[in-house]
Design an enzyme around this catalytic site. Structure first.
Site, PDB file in Angstrom:
ATOM      1  N   SER A 116       0.850  -1.218   0.072  1.00 48.42           N
ATOM      2  CA  SER A 116      -0.049  -0.107  -0.098  1.00 48.42           C
ATOM      3  C   SER A 116       0.841   1.307   0.201  1.00 48.42           C
ATOM      4  CB  SER A 116      -0.868  -0.215   1.106  1.00 48.42           C
ATOM      5  OG  SER A 116      -2.020   1.026   1.054  1.00 48.42           O
ATOM      6  N   GLU A 215      -2.101  -2.437  -8.288  1.00 47.16           N
ATOM      7  CA  GLU A 215      -3.454  -2.543  -7.633  1.00 47.16           C
ATOM      8  C   GLU A 215      -3.974  -1.328  -6.899  1.00 47.16           C
ATOM      9  OE1 GLU A 215      -3.957  -2.725  -3.872  1.00 47.16           O
ATOM     10  OE2 GLU A 215      -2.002  -2.012  -3.600  1.00 47.16           O
ATOM     11  N   HIS A 285      -5.734  -5.201  -1.520  1.00 42.21           N
ATOM     12  CA  HIS A 285      -6.351  -4.804  -0.368  1.00 42.21           C
ATOM     13  C   HIS A 285      -7.397  -5.744   0.208  1.00 42.21           C
ATOM     14  CE1 HIS A 285      -3.909  -1.215  -0.957  1.00 42.21           C
ATOM     15  NE2 HIS A 285      -4.266  -0.961   0.335  1.00 42.21           N
TER      16      HIS A 285
END
Length: 308
Positions: A116, A215, A285
């Site tokens: 992330s 992503e 996620h």
């Protein structure tokens, strides 16, 4: 830290029970109950989690000031008695550590784990310091979902064999992908929003001859398309070995149309690229977030991604 029996990626030892893991928060902060759950998880794996006293402080957005977060990160990477550095959570703010990182001499490589917002750190460590690092769940992400296949895959990579199991089910989205026999290159990528933020910075993603994966989370399809178009117009898909779209997660109860819009958008965009473009699942996620090594050579053949 005593010397491990087996050697992992880039000469970094595999973990074993009793090892100390420095837990860092280079981005957002966390409540005490979250921190306890994360430390309890490490303890259940036979590891000792350690959080420096200055990890958290008074900052309106992040876990602490930029200087304090940078110093905690440096302290963790240079600690002689810890075996790994693991991000507590994502969020935002890691990119503000860039001015500090640019002044440091690279410390000896240590296992670094996160994803992330840690995309920035993965790219910096790989492209500036030559490190290979593990794109995998933060501790908070692991405790939030408790996904058994994710936990098993990560424990296998950390304790038993550093090479993840081959990741299958990757499907072609454009003509070049459908005709490609085997694609080989170093793996790079991460969170799409962070990759877009890298453009024009000293840590801009290097995609040349690399297999790139992306992503993201809680982004509308048109926003994701804008980010992909920005990378395309910046020339970042020219010369790359290929592109894999992994998971783009969202609140399905609120964004019902995303279920049809996302596949259509990714396929349409993929058709505009000259590189092979694929779609995969199990990285991102959502509950399933399988570990991937940033900077490690891979090949993609017949829908399966294999680390070399």
């Amino acid at each position: 830290m005593s010397q491990a029996v087996e050697i992992g990626i880039s000469g970094v030892p595999l973990l074993r029970p009793g090892d100390v893991v420095d837990v860092v928060a280079p981005s957002s902060g966390a409540d005490p109950d979250i921190i306890k759950k994360c430390l309890d998880l490490l303890s259940s794996w036979g590891l000792t989690g350690r959080i420096h006293d200055e990890t958290f402080g008074d900052d309106i957005f992040f876990s602490n000031t930029s200087n304090a977060r940078a110093q905690c990160l440096l302290r963790a990477h240079t600690a002689p008695d810890s075996a790994a550095v693991w991000c507590l959570r994502g969020g935002s703010g890691a990119t503000s550590l860039l001015p500090y990182l640019l002044t440091w001499a690279p410390p000896p490589q240590k296992l670094f784990i996160g994803f992330s917002d840690a995309t920035f750190l993965h790219l910096f460590f790989n492209q500036k310091w030559g490190w290979t690092s593990l794109h995998a769940s933060t501790l908070k992400h692991l405790t939030d979902f408790e996904d058994a296949p994710t936990l098993d895959a990560l424990k296998h990579v950390l304790f038993t064999c550093p090479l993840p199991a081959p990741l299958s089910g990757i499907t072609p989205l454009n003509a070049k992908a459908r005709t490609a026999s085997k694609i080989t290159g170093a793996l790079t990528g991460g969170n799409l929003s962070l990759l877009q933020s890298s453009i024009g910075t000293p840590w801009q993603i290097d995609t040349t001859d690399r297999l790139v994966f992306v992503e993201d989370v809680d982004e509308k399809p048109y926003r994701t398309l804008e980010r992909l178009t920005h990378l395309q117009q910046a020339g970042l898909f020219k010369g790359c070995a290929g592109l894999i779209f992994f998971d783009f997660t969202y609140n399905t109860a609120v964004e019902e149309k995303h279920h049809t819009l996302y596949p259509e958008m990714l396929s349409t965009f993929g058709a505009t690229l000259d590189c092979p473009v694929f779609k995969g699942t199990g990285v991102g996620h959502g509950p399933r977030n399988l570990p991937l090594w940033i900077g490690k050579d891979v090949h993609l053949e017949r829908g399966t991604l294999t680390f070399l």
